[in-house]
Enzyme design. Structure first.
Site, PDB file in Angstrom:
ATOM      1  N   ARG A 168      34.395  51.296  54.756  1.00  0.00           N
ATOM      2  CA  ARG A 168      34.492  50.440  55.551  1.00  0.00           C
ATOM      3  C   ARG A 168      34.353  51.118  56.931  1.00  0.00           C
ATOM      4  NH1 ARG A 168      33.444  47.773  51.442  1.00  0.00           N
ATOM      5  NH2 ARG A 168      34.001  45.892  50.874  1.00  0.00           N
ATOM      6  N   SER A 241      36.764  39.538  53.035  1.00  0.00           N
ATOM      7  CA  SER A 241      37.922  40.163  53.180  1.00  0.00           C
ATOM      8  C   SER A 241      38.491  40.645  54.684  1.00  0.00           C
ATOM      9  CB  SER A 241      37.860  41.606  52.442  1.00  0.00           C
ATOM     10  OG  SER A 241      37.418  41.495  50.980  1.00  0.00           O
ATOM     11  N   GLU A 337      39.805  44.473  58.642  1.00  0.00           N
ATOM     12  CA  GLU A 337      38.436  44.871  58.484  1.00  0.00           C
ATOM     13  C   GLU A 337      37.406  43.949  59.422  1.00  0.00           C
ATOM     14  OE1 GLU A 337      36.287  44.455  54.337  1.00  0.00           O
ATOM     15  OE2 GLU A 337      34.998  43.318  55.888  1.00  0.00           O
TER      16      GLU A 337
HETATM   17  P1  FAD Z   1      28.222  40.768  62.629  1.00  0.00           P
HETATM   18  O1  FAD Z   1      29.705  39.954  62.177  1.00  0.00           O
HETATM   19  O2  FAD Z   1      27.449  39.888  63.615  1.00  0.00           O
HETATM   20  O3  FAD Z   1      28.725  41.767  63.535  1.00  0.00           O
HETATM   21  C1  FAD Z   1      29.912  42.738  62.878  1.00  0.00           C
HETATM   22  C2  FAD Z   1      29.974  44.067  63.801  1.00  0.00           C
HETATM   23  O4  FAD Z   1      28.775  44.795  63.768  1.00  0.00           O
HETATM   24  C3  FAD Z   1      30.510  43.544  65.301  1.00  0.00           C
HETATM   25  O5  FAD Z   1      31.225  44.512  66.004  1.00  0.00           O
HETATM   26  C4  FAD Z   1      29.102  43.401  65.915  1.00  0.00           C
HETATM   27  O6  FAD Z   1      28.828  43.921  67.303  1.00  0.00           O
HETATM   28  C5  FAD Z   1      28.295  44.782  65.179  1.00  0.00           C
HETATM   29  N1  FAD Z   1      26.828  44.672  65.159  1.00  0.00           N
HETATM   30  C6  FAD Z   1      26.149  43.727  64.493  1.00  0.00           C
HETATM   31  N2  FAD Z   1      25.022  44.022  64.453  1.00  0.00           N
HETATM   32  C7  FAD Z   1      24.732  45.271  65.247  1.00  0.00           C
HETATM   33  C8  FAD Z   1      23.550  45.898  65.856  1.00  0.00           C
HETATM   34  N3  FAD Z   1      22.223  45.504  65.428  1.00  0.00           N
HETATM   35  N4  FAD Z   1      23.888  47.074  66.468  1.00  0.00           N
HETATM   36  C9  FAD Z   1      25.126  47.405  66.723  1.00  0.00           C
HETATM   37  N5  FAD Z   1      26.017  46.431  66.485  1.00  0.00           N
HETATM   38  C10 FAD Z   1      26.065  45.374  65.601  1.00  0.00           C
HETATM   39  N6  FAD Z   1      31.267  43.163  53.764  1.00  0.00           N
HETATM   40  C11 FAD Z   1      31.291  44.092  52.739  1.00  0.00           C
HETATM   41  O7  FAD Z   1      31.259  45.087  53.122  1.00  0.00           O
HETATM   42  N7  FAD Z   1      31.258  43.867  51.391  1.00  0.00           N
HETATM   43  C12 FAD Z   1      31.349  42.639  50.855  1.00  0.00           C
HETATM   44  O8  FAD Z   1      31.288  42.401  49.517  1.00  0.00           O
HETATM   45  C13 FAD Z   1      31.415  41.440  51.777  1.00  0.00           C
HETATM   46  N8  FAD Z   1      31.460  40.270  51.451  1.00  0.00           N
HETATM   47  C14 FAD Z   1      31.685  39.009  52.195  1.00  0.00           C
HETATM   48  C15 FAD Z   1      31.662  37.722  51.685  1.00  0.00           C
HETATM   49  C16 FAD Z   1      31.597  36.782  52.638  1.00  0.00           C
HETATM   50  C17 FAD Z   1      31.642  35.368  52.282  1.00  0.00           C
HETATM   51  C18 FAD Z   1      31.742  37.135  54.197  1.00  0.00           C
HETATM   52  C19 FAD Z   1      31.490  35.990  55.139  1.00  0.00           C
HETATM   53  C20 FAD Z   1      31.697  38.507  54.633  1.00  0.00           C
HETATM   54  C21 FAD Z   1      31.722  39.500  53.722  1.00  0.00           C
HETATM   55  N9  FAD Z   1      31.601  40.745  54.259  1.00  0.00           N
HETATM   56  C22 FAD Z   1      31.449  41.755  53.448  1.00  0.00           C
HETATM   57  C23 FAD Z   1      31.468  41.050  55.679  1.00  0.00           C
HETATM   58  C24 FAD Z   1      30.273  40.966  56.291  1.00  0.00           C
HETATM   59  O9  FAD Z   1      29.202  40.085  55.244  1.00  0.00           O
HETATM   60  C25 FAD Z   1      29.456  42.390  56.748  1.00  0.00           C
HETATM   61  O10 FAD Z   1      30.466  43.160  57.390  1.00  0.00           O
HETATM   62  C26 FAD Z   1      28.181  42.322  57.474  1.00  0.00           C
HETATM   63  O11 FAD Z   1      27.657  43.659  57.446  1.00  0.00           O
HETATM   64  C27 FAD Z   1      28.442  41.626  58.828  1.00  0.00           C
HETATM   65  O12 FAD Z   1      27.112  41.424  59.117  1.00  0.00           O
HETATM   66  P2  FAD Z   1      26.936  40.273  60.321  1.00  0.00           P
HETATM   67  O13 FAD Z   1      25.316  40.660  60.778  1.00  0.00           O
HETATM   68  O14 FAD Z   1      27.345  39.257  60.161  1.00  0.00           O
HETATM   69  O15 FAD Z   1      27.753  41.139  61.432  1.00  0.00           O
HETATM   70  N1  EPU Z   2      44.015  40.505  43.535  1.00  0.00           N
HETATM   71  C1  EPU Z   2      45.308  39.826  43.285  1.00  0.00           C
HETATM   72  N2  EPU Z   2      45.268  38.612  44.280  1.00  0.00           N
HETATM   73  C2  EPU Z   2      44.371  38.200  44.779  1.00  0.00           C
HETATM   74  C3  EPU Z   2      43.088  38.967  45.169  1.00  0.00           C
HETATM   75  C4  EPU Z   2      42.838  39.797  44.313  1.00  0.00           C
HETATM   76  O1  EPU Z   2      46.054  40.080  42.602  1.00  0.00           O
HETATM   77  O2  EPU Z   2      44.546  37.000  45.517  1.00  0.00           O
HETATM   78  C5  EPU Z   2      43.868  41.670  42.597  1.00  0.00           C
HETATM   79  C6  EPU Z   2      43.099  41.355  41.265  1.00  0.00           C
HETATM   80  O3  EPU Z   2      43.693  42.275  40.301  1.00  0.00           O
HETATM   81  C7  EPU Z   2      41.639  41.652  41.561  1.00  0.00           C
HETATM   82  C8  EPU Z   2      41.887  42.791  42.629  1.00  0.00           C
HETATM   83  O4  EPU Z   2      42.926  42.626  43.294  1.00  0.00           O
HETATM   84  O5  EPU Z   2      41.244  42.354  40.278  1.00  0.00           O
HETATM   85  C9  EPU Z   2      40.708  43.277  43.247  1.00  0.00           C
HETATM   86  O6  EPU Z   2      39.975  41.969  43.760  1.00  0.00           O
HETATM   87  P1  EPU Z   2      38.505  41.751  43.912  1.00  0.00           P
HETATM   88  O7  EPU Z   2      37.901  42.228  43.099  1.00  0.00           O
HETATM   89  O8  EPU Z   2      38.336  40.407  44.421  1.00  0.00           O
HETATM   90  O9  EPU Z   2      37.942  42.570  45.084  1.00  0.00           O
HETATM   91  P2  EPU Z   2      38.966  42.946  46.742  1.00  0.00           P
HETATM   92  O10 EPU Z   2      39.566  44.373  46.570  1.00  0.00           O
HETATM   93  O11 EPU Z   2      39.770  41.839  46.955  1.00  0.00           O
HETATM   94  C10 EPU Z   2      36.906  44.212  47.559  1.00  0.00           C
HETATM   95  C11 EPU Z   2      36.124  44.223  48.708  1.00  0.00           C
HETATM   96  C12 EPU Z   2      34.932  43.075  48.752  1.00  0.00           C
HETATM   97  C13 EPU Z   2      34.043  43.195  47.723  1.00  0.00           C
HETATM   98  C14 EPU Z   2      34.840  43.403  46.412  1.00  0.00           C
HETATM   99  C15 EPU Z   2      33.786  43.653  45.244  1.00  0.00           C
HETATM  100  C16 EPU Z   2      37.417  45.387  50.442  1.00  0.00           C
HETATM  101  C17 EPU Z   2      38.568  45.000  51.540  1.00  0.00           C
HETATM  102  N3  EPU Z   2      36.918  44.060  49.794  1.00  0.00           N
HETATM  103  O12 EPU Z   2      37.223  43.033  47.405  1.00  0.00           O
HETATM  104  O13 EPU Z   2      34.259  43.037  50.080  1.00  0.00           O
HETATM  105  O14 EPU Z   2      33.186  42.194  47.685  1.00  0.00           O
HETATM  106  O15 EPU Z   2      35.676  44.469  46.382  1.00  0.00           O
HETATM  107  O16 EPU Z   2      33.480  44.894  45.532  1.00  0.00           O
HETATM  108  O17 EPU Z   2      37.154  46.369  50.074  1.00  0.00           O
HETATM  109  C18 EPU Z   2      34.459  42.547  52.215  1.00  0.00           C
HETATM  110  O18 EPU Z   2      34.581  43.646  52.645  1.00  0.00           O
HETATM  111  O19 EPU Z   2      34.401  41.336  53.305  1.00  0.00           O
HETATM  112  C19 EPU Z   2      34.455  42.022  50.895  1.00  0.00           C
HETATM  113  C20 EPU Z   2      34.390  40.741  50.403  1.00  0.00           C
END
Ligand code: FAD
Ligand code: EPU
Length: 341
Positions: A168, A241, A337
């Site tokens: 990240r 997250s 994050e």
């Molecule tokens: P924004 O929120 O619009 O911007 C994020 C940052 O990037 C800001 O600082 C912005 O200024 C900058 N930025 C955006 N575009 C540009 C550009 N073109 N040039 C320069 N800077 C820029 N993230 C994960 O890594 N793994 C996950 O599994 C994951 N799951 C998610 C699930 C949900 C339900 C949600 C809501 C979010 C999740 N995220 C996850 C976080 C998010 O999806 C990512 O961080 C994604 O890359 C953000 O994209 P965005 O276009 O919405 O960025």
């Molecule tokens: N857990 C708990 N309680 C909770 C949630 C999680 O005990 O309420 C424990 C469980 O044991 C579970 C473990 O945490 O097995 C891991 O949880 P999960 O698989 O949901 O993954 P996470 O670590 O919570 C990360 C990323 C996600 C990504 C998933 C799958 C980060 C900060 N988050 O979540 O990314 O989708 O793994 O790879 O690394 C994001 O970055 O926004 C995001 C959603």
């Protein structure tokens, strides 16, 4: 300013962030071409104002109005560039939706992004935090990106090493923060896909679906798992997250494990241990907690939600309380994050 290009004033930001926070931007410009991006950043009227590039707004928390210029990135286009041996290069404009790029690759059986299916947001934001999920990260397939330097109006290429990707993390959250508008990203994918089914529930979901592993089936399995675990921002405001999973030394992990045998942890490649922040937060009693109009998701303690009408300040205050209680109980500093504005 280029003819036809409009800069709006006093823009309500609620439709532009997945938390659904009400905030206002002083100015907003939507860029559809490189020339429009150059025109906006070199326009004297906006010089010196804070600048924010916005993609899908899925990793951002507005705690106040933004008294500057927001650039909405609407650059479009995805194309296959070339093959080199068993590698294939695909270029996508920053304003494309990340998951559309995944679908493009999956449909053509290009391997490498299937585990990253359904991550919300834009292509341009993907390198910012090196998006990751289900055993894969952007850095595994990243080749290069083109970015407009706001100070000079010049386009610069960043190769893999320039981006300094980590968990990240990238240079764009540090020295390069706020200095570039990412314009396009090029991925290097596998013509003969190397499938990753080892992480989390992928294998059991493939079994449940009664399908053999393939780029397509893994993508569908990841989508199914994600839909069952994470709240849909269209229904419940959130940014995924809220905190990163923290890493600790082996020594700290062993002493925590002695006190909390159920602690959830993973080995990092450098020998340190990554702890599940969701578990730590849940142990502090936060899971499902409601704090007025905001709260902690009932099934995933790492996700802070806006039930409706909550402010960025309320979400931030809740995150502070969570940080303090995890520090007090476990001695661990969580790091946000989400990008806080
Ligand atoms: P924004 O929120 O619009 O911007 C994020 C940052 O990037 C800001 O600082 C912005 O200024 C900058 N930025 C955006 N575009 C540009 C550009 N073109 N040039 C320069 N800077 C820029 N993230 C994960 O890594 N793994 C996950 O599994 C994951 N799951 C998610 C699930 C949900 C339900 C949600 C809501 C979010 C999740 N995220 C996850 C976080 C998010 O999806 C990512 O961080 C994604 O890359 C953000 O994209 P965005 O276009 O919405 O960025
Ligand atoms: N857990 C708990 N309680 C909770 C949630 C999680 O005990 O309420 C424990 C469980 O044991 C579970 C473990 O945490 O097995 C891991 O949880 P999960 O698989 O949901 O993954 P996470 O670590 O919570 C990360 C990323 C996600 C990504 C998933 C799958 C980060 C900060 N988050 O979540 O990314 O989708 O793994 O790879 O690394 C994001 O970055 O926004 C995001 C959603």
């Amino acid at each position: 300013m280029a003819p036809g290009m409009e800069i709006q004033k006093h823009i309500a930001l609620k439709p532009f962030n997945t938390f659904g926070i009400e905030a206002e931007a002083a100015y907003m410009a939507e860029i559809c071409t490189l020339q429009e991006a150059v025109n906006v950043i070199t326009d004297k009227r906006y010089r010196g104002l804070p600048l924010l590039v916005l993609g899908g707004g899925s990793n951002i928390l507005f705690t106040k109005d933004f008294d500057g210029l927001i650039i909405r990135n609407s650059l479009r286009g995805i194309e296959t560039l070339r093959t080199e041996g068993d590698k294939i290069f695909v270029k996508a404009a920053a304003g494309e939706t990340w998951n559309d790029l995944v679908d493009y690759c999956v449909a053509r059986n290009y391997g490498g992004v299937e585990n990253l299916s359904l991550i919300p947001g834009s292509v341009g934001a993907a390198p910012i935090q090196n998006i990751g999920a289900y055993g894969a990260e952007l850095k595994d397939v990243f080749y290069s990106l083109e970015a407009l330097e706001t100070a000079t109006g010049r386009v610069r290429t960043f190769y893999h090493g320039d981006c300094r990707f980590g968990y990240r993390e990238s240079v764009f959250k540090h020295e390069a923060k706020g200095r570039y508008v990412i314009l396009e990203v090029t991925l290097c994918l596998d013509i003969n896909p190397v499938l990753k089914t080892g992480y989390g529930a992928i294998e059991s979901e493939l079994n449940r679906m009664q399908v053999e592993p393939s780029v397509q089936s893994i993508s569908r399995a990841v989508c199914n798992i994600r839909r069952s675990k994470l709240p849909d921002p269209a229904l419940l405001g959130n940014a995924g997250s809220f905190f990163k999973n923290p890493s600790v030394s082996k020594e700290i992990f062993h002493s925590l494990k002695a006190e909390y045998p159920g602690i959830v942890a993973y080995q990092n490649s450098d020998g340190s241990i990554k702890l599940a922040a969701g578990w730590l937060i849940e142990q502090c009693g936060w899971k499902g907690k409601v704090a007025g109009r905001v709260g902690v998701h009932k099934d995933q303690a790492l996700v802070i939600v806006n039930f409706g009408g909550g402010t960025g300040k309320e979400i931030y205050a809740l995150s502070e309380e969570i940080l303090h209680s995890v520090k007090e109980k476990f001695g661990i500093d969580l790091e946000r994050e989400v990008n806080v504005i």
